[in-house]
Design an enzyme around this catalytic site. Structure first.
Site, PDB file in Angstrom:
ATOM      1  N   LYS A  39       1.044  -0.991  -0.200  1.00 35.29           N
ATOM      2  CA  LYS A  39      -0.370  -0.132   0.051  1.00 35.29           C
ATOM      3  C   LYS A  39       0.526   1.267   0.390  1.00 35.29           C
ATOM      4  O   LYS A  39       1.433   2.422  -0.956  1.00 35.29           O
ATOM      5  CB  LYS A  39      -0.848  -0.523   0.981  1.00 35.29           C
ATOM      6  CG  LYS A  39      -1.592  -0.569   0.420  1.00 35.29           C
ATOM      7  CD  LYS A  39      -2.872  -1.586   2.100  1.00 35.29           C
ATOM      8  CE  LYS A  39      -3.878  -2.701   1.606  1.00 35.29           C
ATOM      9  NZ  LYS A  39      -4.427  -2.711   2.809  1.00 35.29           N
ATOM     10  N   GLN A  54      -4.589  -2.462   9.159  1.00 37.35           N
ATOM     11  CA  GLN A  54      -4.707  -3.269   8.606  1.00 37.35           C
ATOM     12  C   GLN A  54      -5.227  -4.452   9.500  1.00 37.35           C
ATOM     13  O   GLN A  54      -4.811  -4.543  10.358  1.00 37.35           O
ATOM     14  CB  GLN A  54      -3.212  -3.537   8.702  1.00 37.35           C
ATOM     15  CG  GLN A  54      -2.912  -4.507   7.685  1.00 37.35           C
ATOM     16  CD  GLN A  54      -3.152  -4.558   6.342  1.00 37.35           C
ATOM     17  OE1 GLN A  54      -3.557  -3.609   5.591  1.00 37.35           O
ATOM     18  NE2 GLN A  54      -3.925  -5.745   5.812  1.00 37.35           N
ATOM     19  N   ASP A  61     -11.016   2.397   3.421  1.00 36.30           N
ATOM     20  CA  ASP A  61     -11.287   0.352   3.321  1.00 36.30           C
ATOM     21  C   ASP A  61     -13.524   0.374   2.658  1.00 36.30           C
ATOM     22  O   ASP A  61     -13.618  -1.029   2.330  1.00 36.30           O
ATOM     23  CB  ASP A  61     -11.042  -0.334   4.118  1.00 36.30           C
ATOM     24  CG  ASP A  61     -10.093  -1.043   3.939  1.00 36.30           C
ATOM     25  OD1 ASP A  61      -9.678  -1.527   3.288  1.00 36.30           O
ATOM     26  OD2 ASP A  61      -9.229  -1.400   5.319  1.00 36.30           O
TER      27      ASP A  61
END
Ligand code: NDP
Length: 281
Positions: A52, A96, A119
Site C-alpha cells: 500500500k 490493517q 476501506d
C-alpha cells in the site's frame, strides 16, 4: 479459449489516471494523505502494508505509517484514530486487519470517520451502498466492477452469481452487481446444488477461500469467471478458488491468479483516497 482479464494492466491504468488527478490536486495546493495503521507485526500484514505504501509513492499520495506494538490497547488505537479523524490534512484512514485478538475489530472499524473510511468497512459505508447512496465501497468488489467495465463485459440484465457472502467481498459484490442492473444470486456454504446455480451464471464471481474448488463442471460455456481466492499451493505457487486449467477452455473470459483481482484491490484503495479529497472540493 477465454479472454484473459489482465488485472495487472487495468490496475496500472487506474493508478496512472490517479497519478494525473493527484498531480492536479497538488497544483491546487492539496496533498492527498492516507494514514496506514498496523498493530503488531503479522508478516502477511507487513507485506500488504508495504504494498500500500509503494502504491501511494507511485501515485504521489503521502502515506503516514503508524507501526504500533502488539500490546497496543483498543483505547490507545481508538485515540489515534480519533486524532486522525479530526486532522484535516488526512483524507483516508486504514487499519490493517486482522488486529491482535485483544482488540475488537468492529469497534475499530466503527471508530473511523465514514468520511475517511477508504476501506469501505464502516456500517455507514455499507448502508450507503445498500440504499444506493454515495459512500466508500469495499476495494476488492469495487475493483471487480472496474475489471468487468474496462473489459467491456456487460453487466446489465446478466445472470450474476456470487459464491461467498463475506462482508468484505461477497455481500458488497452482490450489491454492486445489483447497482449495475445484474440479476444477482448469492451462494454460500448452505446453498443446495451449488453447481446448478453456478452453471446459470453469465458472470460468476468466486470468493470462497477453497483452493481450486470451482472446476469446469460449474461453468456455463462462454461465462465470465472472476476468481477472488488467493492460496499458495504445496509448491509455493499461487492459485485461486477456481481451477484455472479446467475452467479456462470453457469460459468466455477469466481472471488469472496471480494478476487478476489481486492488483485491483490496492488500485481501488488509492482511488478511494483520491475520491475522499475530491468530495471535499
Ligand atoms: P470468507 O472466509 O470470509 O468467506 C467465504 C465465503 O464462502 C462464506 O460466505 C462461506 O459460506 C462461503 N463458502 C465456503 N465454503 C463454501 C462451499 N463449499 N460452498 C459454497 N460456499 C462456500 O472469505 P473472504 O470473502 O474474505 O475471501 C474469500 C477468498 O478471497 C479467500 O481466498 C481470500 O484470501 C480471498 N481474498 C482476496 C482478496 C484480493 O484482493 N484478491 C481480498 C479478499 C479476500 P458461509 O457464509 O455459509 O460460511
Amino acid at each position: 479459449m477465454a479472454n484473459i482479464i489482465d488485472g495487472k494492466l487495468i490496475s496500472k491504468q487506474i493508478k496512472d489516471e490517479l497519478k494525473e488527478k493527484v498531480c492536479e490536486l497538488n497544483k491546487k495546493g492539496t496533498e492527498v494523505c492516507l494514514a496506514v495503521i498496523q498493530v503488531g507485526n503479522d508478516p502477511a500484514s507487513t507485506v500488504y502494508v508495504g504494498n500500500k505504501k509503494k502504491a501511494c509513492e507511485y501515485i504521489g499520495i503521502k502515506s503516514l505509517a503508524y507501526e504500533l506494538p502488539e500490546e497496543t490497547t483498543e483505547e490507545e488505537l481508538i485515540q489515534i484514530i480519533e486524532k486522525l479523524n479530526q486532522d484535516d490534512s488526512v483524507h483516508g484512514i486504514l487499519v490493517q486487519l486482522p488486529v491482535p485478538k485483544h482488540i475488537n475489530d468492529e469497534n475499530i472499524i466503527n471508530a473511523i470517520s465514514p468520511l475517511k473510511d477508504v476501506d469501505g468497512f464502516h456500517p455507514a459505508s455499507v448502508g450507503a451502498l445498500s440504499i444506493g447512496k454515495k459512500g466508500f465501497v469495499s476495494c476488492t468488489p469495487a475493483g471487480i466492477i472496474q475489471l468487468l467495465k474496462r473489459s467491456q463485459i456487460e453487466i446489465s440484465g446478466k445472470e450474476c452469481v456470487v459464491v461467498g457472502r463475506s462482508n468484505i467481498v461477497g455481500k458488497p459484490m452482490a450489491m454492486l452487481l445489483l447497482r449495475e442492473n445484474g440479476t444477482v444470486t448469492v451462494c454460500h456454504s448452505k446453498t443446495k446444488d451449488l453447481k446448478a446455480v453456478c452453471k446459470r451464471a453469465d458472470i460468476l464471481v468466486v470468493a470462497i477461500g477453497k483452493p481450486k474448488m470451482i472446476d469446469a463442471s460449474y461453468v456455463k460455456e462462454g461465462a465470465t469467471v472472476i476468481d477472488v481466492g488467493i492460496h499458495r499451493n504445496e509448491n509455493g505457487k499461487l492459485c485461486g478458488d477456481v481451477d484455472y486449467e479446467s475452467v479456462e477452455p470453457v469460459a468466455g473470459a477469466i481472471t488469472p491468479v496471480p494478476g487478476g483481482v489481486g492488483p485491483m484491490t490496492i488500485a481501488m484503495l488509492m482511488n478511494n483516497c483520491v475520491e475522499s479529497v475530491l468530495q471535499e472540493i
